[in-house]
Design a protein around this motif. Sequence first.
Motif, PDB file in Angstrom:
ATOM      1  N   THR A  74       0.967  -1.112  -0.060  1.00 40.49           N
ATOM      2  CA  THR A  74       0.379   0.181   0.224  1.00 40.49           C
ATOM      3  C   THR A  74       1.171   1.217  -0.231  1.00 40.49           C
ATOM      4  N   GLY A  75       2.200   1.621  -0.157  1.00 45.44           N
ATOM      5  CA  GLY A  75       3.183   2.367  -0.679  1.00 45.44           C
ATOM      6  C   GLY A  75       3.266   2.695   0.245  1.00 45.44           C
ATOM      7  N   ARG A  76       3.751   1.647   2.016  1.00 46.02           N
ATOM      8  CA  ARG A  76       3.937   2.738   2.979  1.00 46.02           C
ATOM      9  C   ARG A  76       5.144   1.890   3.773  1.00 46.02           C
ATOM     10  N   ALA A  77       6.250   1.323   2.640  1.00 41.07           N
ATOM     11  CA  ALA A  77       7.183   0.853   3.433  1.00 41.07           C
ATOM     12  C   ALA A  77       7.998   1.669   3.879  1.00 41.07           C
ATOM     13  N   LEU A  78       9.010   1.098   5.099  1.00 41.60           N
ATOM     14  CA  LEU A  78       9.875   1.649   5.828  1.00 41.60           C
ATOM     15  C   LEU A  78      10.456   1.562   5.025  1.00 41.60           C
ATOM     16  N   GLY A 103       8.317  -4.140  -4.808  1.00 41.83           N
ATOM     17  CA  GLY A 103       8.887  -4.693  -5.816  1.00 41.83           C
ATOM     18  C   GLY A 103       8.989  -6.590  -4.719  1.00 41.83           C
ATOM     19  N   ASP A 104       9.066  -6.706  -3.292  1.00 41.78           N
ATOM     20  CA  ASP A 104       9.322  -7.406  -3.191  1.00 41.78           C
ATOM     21  C   ASP A 104       7.856  -8.928  -3.036  1.00 41.78           C
ATOM     22  N   LEU A 105       6.974  -8.163  -3.723  1.00 42.67           N
ATOM     23  CA  LEU A 105       5.848  -8.864  -3.877  1.00 42.67           C
ATOM     24  C   LEU A 105       5.413  -9.808  -4.983  1.00 42.67           C
ATOM     25  N   GLU A 106       6.382  -9.459  -5.717  1.00 39.92           N
ATOM     26  CA  GLU A 106       6.227 -10.217  -7.480  1.00 39.92           C
ATOM     27  C   GLU A 106       6.524 -11.420  -6.737  1.00 39.92           C
ATOM     28  N   GLY A 107       5.098 -12.242  -7.023  1.00 37.23           N
ATOM     29  CA  GLY A 107       4.602 -13.213  -7.621  1.00 37.23           C
ATOM     30  C   GLY A 107       3.791 -13.816  -6.263  1.00 37.23           C
ATOM     31  N   SER A 108       3.077 -13.053  -5.862  1.00 39.58           N
ATOM     32  CA  SER A 108       2.726 -13.635  -4.537  1.00 39.58           C
ATOM     33  C   SER A 108       1.501 -12.751  -4.826  1.00 39.58           C
TER      34      SER A 108
END
Length: 218
Positions: A194-198, A205-210
């Motif tokens: 949701t665009g709230r990464a710290l 990008g780390d959610l690719e394929g999830s």
Amino acid sequence: MTAALGAEARRLEEVLLGLTEREAVLPTRCAPWDVAALAAHTVGALVRVEAALDAQEPPRAEVSAAGYYAPDERFSPAVDADRIDSAVRAAAGRADAAEPGRRLRQAWAHLEPRLRDEPAGRVVRTRHGDAMALEDFLLTRVVELVLHGLDLADALGRPPWTSPQGAGAVERLLFGAGGRPAPMGRLEALRAATGRALQGGPGAGDLEGSGVRFPALG
């Protein structure tokens, strides 16, 4: 979904009732809102449930909770401008920093017993014109309280107060039956989606394929 919404509302209420004037004017990632304006907007998201229940019931549900976050006119510049301005006006007219907390407490005290009495399959219409199952609309309210709760916690420099019930409901909406990537914590995954990464934390990008459903958010 009432239990998840109540868990989030009670935790947020406790925080908002304790806000100081210094904290109320802190900036948030949801510019141009400060903490007071973001709090007003977040409480308003809960208040809209009662307005939806008071309106005429549509004959059938046509939009799911996932469909509610589609990138359409509800996130247009005009709607966003009204959303921003209304919260800024509410914050400017507050009596003190704790006013959103009192409003939340009063709103939930009226809403919780009413939700218990609603029949299964109840349908409501949102302010955007969506005919939704009440359970799906309540899920969108959980999303609002969970995500803006993270925004408020970050602005205040506090650990997130997100409830397990609320975070779990949002996780299921975004990641479905497959769930979040195994190495990622629940709040890390919600932030990434949701665009709230710290800083230094996992991002989109780390959610690719999830199989994540990235929601359109105002």
